[in-house]
Every structure is written in structure tokens, then in C-alpha cells.
Design a protein around this motif. Structure first.
Motif, mmCIF file in Angstrom:
data_model
loop_
_atom_site.group_PDB
_atom_site.id
_atom_site.type_symbol
_atom_site.label_atom_id
_atom_site.label_comp_id
_atom_site.label_asym_id
_atom_site.label_seq_id
_atom_site.Cartn_x
_atom_site.Cartn_y
_atom_site.Cartn_z
ATOM 1 N N LEU A 1 0.806 -1.218 0.000
ATOM 2 C CA LEU A 1 0.000 0.000 0.000
ATOM 3 C C LEU A 1 0.845 1.278 0.000
ATOM 4 C CD1 LEU A 1 -3.096 -0.604 2.307
ATOM 5 C CD2 LEU A 1 -3.116 0.213 -0.058
ATOM 6 N N ASP A 2 1.814 1.354 0.894
ATOM 7 C CA ASP A 2 2.634 2.569 0.987
ATOM 8 C C ASP A 2 3.397 2.811 -0.309
ATOM 9 O OD1 ASP A 2 1.749 3.064 3.525
ATOM 10 O OD2 ASP A 2 3.482 2.174 4.528
ATOM 11 N N ARG A 3 3.976 1.742 -0.860
ATOM 12 C CA ARG A 3 4.741 1.898 -2.101
ATOM 13 C C ARG A 3 3.857 2.351 -3.252
ATOM 14 N NH1 ARG A 3 8.245 -2.754 -5.315
ATOM 15 N NH2 ARG A 3 9.644 -1.305 -6.401
ATOM 16 N N VAL A 4 2.648 1.795 -3.326
ATOM 17 C CA VAL A 4 1.724 2.172 -4.398
ATOM 18 C C VAL A 4 1.343 3.649 -4.271
ATOM 19 C CG1 VAL A 4 -0.630 1.842 -5.259
ATOM 20 C CG2 VAL A 4 0.826 -0.137 -4.802
ATOM 21 N N LYS A 5 1.016 4.089 -3.055
ATOM 22 C CA LYS A 5 0.591 5.475 -2.863
ATOM 23 C C LYS A 5 1.739 6.467 -3.062
ATOM 24 C CE LYS A 5 -3.192 4.374 0.326
ATOM 25 N NZ LYS A 5 -3.703 4.481 1.728
ATOM 26 N N GLU A 6 2.937 6.096 -2.609
ATOM 27 C CA GLU A 6 4.054 7.039 -2.630
ATOM 28 C C GLU A 6 4.830 7.035 -3.950
ATOM 29 O OE1 GLU A 6 6.394 5.957 0.739
ATOM 30 O OE2 GLU A 6 4.779 6.374 2.169
ATOM 31 N N LEU A 7 4.842 5.909 -4.667
ATOM 32 C CA LEU A 7 5.652 5.809 -5.887
ATOM 33 C C LEU A 7 4.825 5.555 -7.139
ATOM 34 C CD1 LEU A 7 8.667 3.695 -4.545
ATOM 35 C CD2 LEU A 7 8.583 6.160 -4.933
ATOM 36 N N VAL A 8 3.907 4.589 -7.079
ATOM 37 C CA VAL A 8 3.183 4.185 -8.285
ATOM 38 C C VAL A 8 2.200 5.268 -8.730
ATOM 39 C CG1 VAL A 8 1.582 2.504 -9.265
ATOM 40 C CG2 VAL A 8 3.451 1.732 -7.785
ATOM 41 N N VAL A 9 1.424 5.796 -7.785
ATOM 42 C CA VAL A 9 0.440 6.822 -8.153
ATOM 43 C C VAL A 9 1.112 8.044 -8.782
ATOM 44 C CG1 VAL A 9 -1.275 8.444 -7.251
ATOM 45 C CG2 VAL A 9 -1.318 6.048 -6.516
ATOM 46 N N PRO A 10 2.169 8.619 -8.170
ATOM 47 C CA PRO A 10 2.833 9.757 -8.825
ATOM 48 C C PRO A 10 3.413 9.406 -10.193
ATOM 49 C CG PRO A 10 3.449 9.649 -6.517
ATOM 50 C CD PRO A 10 2.709 8.381 -6.819
ATOM 51 N N LEU B 1 2.252 7.214 -12.424
ATOM 52 C CA LEU B 1 1.176 7.178 -13.409
ATOM 53 C C LEU B 1 0.615 8.569 -13.676
ATOM 54 C CD1 LEU B 1 -0.654 3.940 -12.212
ATOM 55 C CD2 LEU B 1 0.728 4.202 -14.282
ATOM 56 N N GLU B 2 0.534 9.385 -12.642
ATOM 57 C CA GLU B 2 0.029 10.746 -12.837
ATOM 58 C C GLU B 2 0.972 11.567 -13.706
ATOM 59 O OE1 GLU B 2 -2.711 11.351 -8.826
ATOM 60 O OE2 GLU B 2 -0.593 11.974 -8.784
ATOM 61 N N ARG B 3 2.271 11.306 -13.607
ATOM 62 C CA ARG B 3 3.216 11.999 -14.500
ATOM 63 C C ARG B 3 3.011 11.587 -15.948
ATOM 64 N NH1 ARG B 3 6.896 10.937 -10.212
ATOM 65 N NH2 ARG B 3 7.822 9.200 -11.370
ATOM 66 N N ARG B 4 2.407 10.418 -16.159
ATOM 67 C CA ARG B 4 2.081 9.964 -17.515
ATOM 68 C C ARG B 4 0.735 10.506 -17.983
ATOM 69 N NH1 ARG B 4 5.012 5.584 -19.782
ATOM 70 N NH2 ARG B 4 6.986 5.402 -18.684
ATOM 71 N N GLY B 5 0.139 11.376 -17.189
ATOM 72 C CA GLY B 5 -1.144 11.963 -17.568
ATOM 73 C C GLY B 5 -2.348 11.118 -17.229
ATOM 74 N N ILE B 6 -2.184 10.131 -16.343
ATOM 75 C CA ILE B 6 -3.265 9.221 -15.979
ATOM 76 C C ILE B 6 -3.838 9.651 -14.628
ATOM 77 C CG2 ILE B 6 -3.874 6.830 -15.470
ATOM 78 C CD1 ILE B 6 -1.435 6.009 -17.199
ATOM 79 N N SER B 7 -5.106 9.923 -14.569
ATOM 80 C CA SER B 7 -5.761 10.283 -13.311
ATOM 81 C C SER B 7 -5.993 9.029 -12.482
ATOM 82 C CB SER B 7 -7.100 10.972 -13.579
ATOM 83 O OG SER B 7 -6.917 12.194 -14.271
ATOM 84 N N ILE B 8 -5.579 9.049 -11.228
ATOM 85 C CA ILE B 8 -5.808 7.929 -10.319
ATOM 86 C C ILE B 8 -6.914 8.336 -9.350
ATOM 87 C CG2 ILE B 8 -4.803 6.349 -8.637
ATOM 88 C CD1 ILE B 8 -3.653 6.114 -11.470
ATOM 89 N N PHE B 9 -8.051 7.677 -9.461
ATOM 90 C CA PHE B 9 -9.203 8.020 -8.634
ATOM 91 C C PHE B 9 -9.145 7.401 -7.246
ATOM 92 C CE2 PHE B 9 -11.633 8.523 -12.819
ATOM 93 C CZ PHE B 9 -11.532 9.903 -12.790
ATOM 94 N N GLY B 10 -8.367 6.340 -7.079
ATOM 95 C CA GLY B 10 -8.326 5.723 -5.762
ATOM 96 C C GLY B 10 -7.433 4.508 -5.706
ATOM 97 N N VAL B 11 -7.072 4.136 -4.475
ATOM 98 C CA VAL B 11 -6.268 2.945 -4.199
ATOM 99 C C VAL B 11 -7.026 2.155 -3.137
ATOM 100 C CG1 VAL B 11 -4.076 2.063 -3.330
ATOM 101 C CG2 VAL B 11 -4.117 4.156 -4.734
#
Length: 357
Positions: A180-189, A191-201
Motif C-alpha cells: 500500500l505505501d509503495r503504491v501510494k508514494e511511488l506508483v500513483v505519482p 502514473l500521474e506523470r504519464r497523464g493518468i488520473s488515479i481516482f483511488g487505491v
């Protein structure tokens, strides 16, 4: 009228749960909801009529009145497959648009559920992106984040969609607690830098993985020996009883709401499972237990299920059943609502559809 198509990177990603949860949230906000699963791929027979299992469950839990043939206008039958392979045209586009028009009538929002993975139905020109394009709607992608390779699946899905504007955003679902921590701190940013909106984890949840004992009986082709009045009880996990009886009770008590799989000749393990008050006992090898075991299980309300397969094949089947549980119970819908409210930006999803909640 607003709409969105809920797609997924793979089968059993939780998109039916997301459809159901969003539909209920929008209903609670006062919106009139319509729901479609245009291509039915989980076919069951109900009173002599062919229907899709997922769409029937959602129709029931959301209290929808639309006819099943409008909710799911196309069924993936052997006849349709053979006709498609031999070049026989079935006017599926017209069937899709006509059903969508009927479902949309009088509705504020229509939630459309995709078929299997994002490319399901491509041989009929009814993959999720093709349906979204034909109906003029955007897509919400649900991805089961079982490993870091889920990122690759998302990026590949974007290439299948082709039009970046068609993708409203992504929900990362069933994230293991350790990730969970890795996904929120690394994966979400990332994907967002790729222009992908993340609505939730959304983290993994045992309640949604659980299945009623009745599904276990059906899935294992088992026979109920006692406890037929407890088949609606939910099982979160399964345990294998292959140790000595003294250790078994402590082992069983550590994991509540579990089914115990053991040989029909292991009366000691069966009695330990009864003492630990497990949810049900599955006996393999088609070996009848003793009368004392059945009487003890019946006295405390623990179902005993007899199956013909050996222990290993029963374990494999149980793994599939629990990992691919469907949402049919109100308790699961309640849990979905809690998970969405706590972990997903539903307001952002509504905004992507052009509505406010």
C-alpha cells in the motif's frame, strides 16, 4: 444523461463491485441509475432463460426494473461464436444501441460494465473501447494491483484505448497491505506523470473475497451431510487439516470464518474443527464421517460437505472459488460502499462524467 464504462485490465479485477458501489452511491445522492453489461460472458439459466450472472446480481441489489434483455443485449453463446467465425453478421451494433437507448430513458446516469478484460468482445467489434466509442462515453479502468507488473498492464491498456481523452481515470484495486505505501508514494505519482488520473487505491478486503457456503457446495459438486440451514454463511478463507489434532485447534482458531478441508477418515481433525467453531468442514475422498462427528457438527450448526475429489484437487478448486467471488449479498454491497467512500475520490469520477454529487 451522464454515463461511464467501467473496464478492467484483467478478469476478476473487481469491476462488478465498483459498478455496484458507484451505482448505490449515486442512488443515495438522488440520481436515477441505469446499468448495462452489454456483452454477457457469465451465463446462467434462470427459470429457463439465459442471463448474465453479474448483471442479474447488480440488478437485484440496486433494485433496477429494466428487463434483463436490455441490460445485457448480447450473450457470448456458442452459436454467436460460431456465427462470427463463419462470417455471419448479427447486427450487434444495432442491438447494442437500441438497448442503450432503452436503458437510458428516464435515467440520470448509466453505468456500463465491460466484458472480462479490456479487449473482451473484440472479435465481435465489441471490446470495451469500441463500445465506449459507439455509445459516446468515457472509460474508468479498474486494475487489480497484484504486483508491480500491473503498471505495464495499465500502460498497455492505454495503447489499446488509443484515444487518451477516452480514459477518465484508473482505480488501483485489491492492493496487498504490504504494497500500500509503495503504491501510494511511488506508483500513483508515476502514473500521474504519464497523464493518468488515479481516482483511488483500494486495499485487499477479506469480506469481498468471501463466498457463501452454498457456492462452495456448488463449486465442489459436494453433498451437504448436515447444516443445510447455514448455507448463506460467508467463508473468508480455507485451511487444510493435515496436522496432528493437538496443533489443529490452535491453527483453526487463528483464522476465523474459515472452511477446513480434510480427509473423510480424519475424525480427530474433524472434531478439532468443530471445537474451534470453523464455518464449515469439507471432507475429501467421498469418505463418510462417523455418526459422532455429524452429530457434533449438527449440534453447533457447522455444515459438513462431502466431496468426491482428493484433497489437492479440492484445494485448487477452493482457491479459484475464493479468488473469484461474486457480489451477491447485501453485506458485501455495504462493504463496497465503505471501501469506496474511504479510498476513492467519487466526486472526481462524477466530475469526469459531467455531474456533481
Amino acid at each position: 444523461m451522464a454515463s461511464i464504462l467501467v473496464s478492467s485490465s484483467e478478469e476478476y479485477s473487481g469491476k462488478s463491485s465498483i459498478c455496484m458501489g458507484l451505482g448505490k452511491i449515486f442512488q443515495n445522492k438522488g440520481y436515477v441509475i441505469g446499468y448495462m453489461k452489454p456483452v454477457g460472458n457469465l451465463l446462467i439459466n434462470v427459470y429457463g432463460s439465459l442471463v448474465d450472472e453479474d448483471s442479474e446480481s447488480i440488478k437485484k441489489l440496486l433494485g433496477l426494473q429494466d428487463p434483463s434483455e436490455s441490460i445485457t443485449p448480447v450473450y457470448l453463446t456458442d452459436s454467436l461464436i460460431n456465427d462470427t467465425l463463419t462470417g455471419i453478421r448479427k447486427n450487434l451494433d444495432s442491438r447494442l444501441r437500441e438497448a442503450y437507448a432503452r436503458i437510458s430513458e428516464g435515467k440520470d446516469i448509466v453505468i456500463i460494465e465491460g466484458t472480462g478484460g479490456i479487449g473482451g468482445g473484440a472479435m465481435y467489434d465489441l471490446s470495451d473501447p469500441e463500445i465506449a466509442s459507439k455509445l459516446g462515453t468515457r472509460m474508468l479502468l479498474v486494475t487489480r494491483f497484484d504486483s508491480i507488473y500491473a503498471i505495464d498492464r495499465i500502460l498497455c491498456d492505454l495503447r489499446i484505448i488509443r484515444d487518451p481523452d477516452m480514459l477518465a481515470g484508473v482505480i488501483l484495486n485489491e492492493v496487498p497491505p504490504a504494497m500500500l505505501d509503495r503504491v501510494k508514494e511511488l506508483v500513483v505519482p508515476f502514473l500521474e506523470r504519464r497523464g493518468i488520473s488515479i481516482f483511488g487505491v483500494i486495499p485487499q478486503d477479506e469480506t469481498l473475497r468471501s463466498i457463501p457456503i452454498s457456492d462452495i457446495v456448488d463449486g465442489l459438486n459436494g453433498d451437504i451431510l448436515v447444516g443445510s440451514d447455514k448455507l448463506a454463511e460467508l467463508v473468508d478463507n480455507y485451511l487444510v487439516g493435515a496436522m496432528e489434532a493437538g496443533s489443529a485447534i490452535k491453527y483453526f482458531r487463528r483464522t476465523p470464518d474459515s472452511a477446513v478441508i480434510t480427509g473423510g477418515d480424519r475424525a480427530d481433525i474433524q472434531m478439532a474443527a468443530i471445537e474451534a467453531r470453523v464455518k464449515c468442514i469439507i471432507l475429501t475422498g467421498n469418505m463418510q464421517p462417523s455418526g459422532a462427528v455429524l452429530a457434533s457438527a449438527e449440534a453447533v450448526g457447522i455444515p459438513v460437505v462431502l466431496v468426491r475429489g482428493d484433497t489437492m484437487s479440492t484445494i485448487e478448486r477452493m482457491e479459484h472459488l475464493i479468488g473469484h467471488a461474486h457480489v451477491k449479498q447485501q453485506v458485501k454491497l455495504d462493504r463496497i460502499l465503505t471501501l469506496l467512500e474511504n479510498n476513492v475520490n467519487v466526486e472526481a469520477i462524477a466530475e469526469s462524467m459531467g455531474i456533481k454529487i
